[in-house]
Write an enzyme that holds these catalytic residues in place. Sequence first.
Site, short mmCIF file in Angstrom:
data_model
loop_
_atom_site.label_atom_id
_atom_site.label_comp_id
_atom_site.label_asym_id
_atom_site.label_seq_id
_atom_site.Cartn_x
_atom_site.Cartn_y
_atom_site.Cartn_z
CG HIS A 1 -1.93 3.42 4.79
ND1 HIS A 1 -2.56 2.94 5.23
CD2 HIS A 1 -0.77 2.73 4.71
CE1 HIS A 1 -2.03 1.53 5.19
NE2 HIS A 1 -1.29 1.10 4.01
CB SER B 1 -1.31 0.09 1.77
OG SER B 1 -0.46 -0.32 2.14
CG ASP C 1 -4.53 5.31 7.21
OD1 ASP C 1 -3.20 5.08 7.41
OD2 ASP C 1 -4.94 5.27 6.37
#
Length: 391
Positions: A369, A75, A366
């Site tokens: 990340h 990600s 978040d």
Amino acid sequence: MFGPLLPPPRLLSMSSIQFGFGFGSPRPPSDRSLSLAALWAVVLLSPLRGTARAAASGAPPHTAMVPAVFAFGDSIVDPGNNNGLATVAKCNFSPYGRDLDLGVPIGRFSNGRVPSDMLAEKLGVKKFLPAYLDPNLELQDLLTGVSFASGANGYDPLSAELALVLSLSDQLDLYTDYMETVRSEVGEERASAIASESIYILCTGANDITNTYFGTLLRRFEYDVSSYADLLVGSASSFLRELYGLGARRIMVLSLPPIGCLPSQRTLHGGPERDCFNSADEAAVLFNSKLCAEIDSLKEDLPGARLVYMDIYYPLLAIIQDPARFGFEVSTKGCCGTGNIEVSYLCNRLDHPEMCDDDTKYVFWDSFHPTEATYRTLTDQLYSKYGRELF
């Protein structure tokens, strides 16, 4: 609530997904059988060639031609490949992407751009490195590089299976398809030049430690931390050898970050004070040392390869431990929602009342990340330190 995962049901078959190059190709179909993916969420709770110029923030002192940039991994460098997959590991919804130029959430796991975008810009290639599975890609997008990364992926193939995302093997298959398309469009000679002269980014492994190893019992029955790190390093080595065999030469490999200090790990494992999860950090340090040694070994075995190990662990740890020094204020929780546990679908537009107003003050977007501001700080540091080794 955060107990071990059950043995996985029948997993989504990657061979059933139609991987396209854009040009109107269908996006991968969705699948509503997401029971395993839901458990994952709980556990996580050209023509034109770019020029790298010395004037471009930390660029090498000489001019170097870089036709394209490619990204593989998870990600951190996934700009939206998960959008069409049957997984909850996606973020193509608000408030993700709120600081992009158009404020449109297109699949990046942050409030704005991610490191692969920033590196591509530093190299003079383009501002955004798009997702390979974006159905709107045009030939020019392909020729200047794409990202094959898939959020929640890892070196351990089980990580991708648990989250129903693209494994590293799947990503290599996509790259092989990509090169076939490029050869058909621009010829063998130019396609080979694109492969050998481009910059490749490999960034993954955090999910292996946080989710697959410490988040379940599936691997802890078989491996202690050291032997699991060996498993991951072996997978990384195999991937790099295969990528080299496909023509890649300039490859940057990012280390694991201090994953025990991610907001989610503080919440799940840090006790009442939400301290860093030391076991995860120790596993990351051990893996990093083994990975660095393996890359040194690969340099001897792969003629002409420029493999660059990039340490992200200590630069990010420095920011987390002393955020004010780098212009931040909050480093123990994210901007989205409470900042303690929200990620992916748990970080959504319903969290707006609790969301921070100024994410540039936050190290994390978040609970997993970093923010675009943190990525920019880290990318500047890394490229300044390691950029010359790529040329």
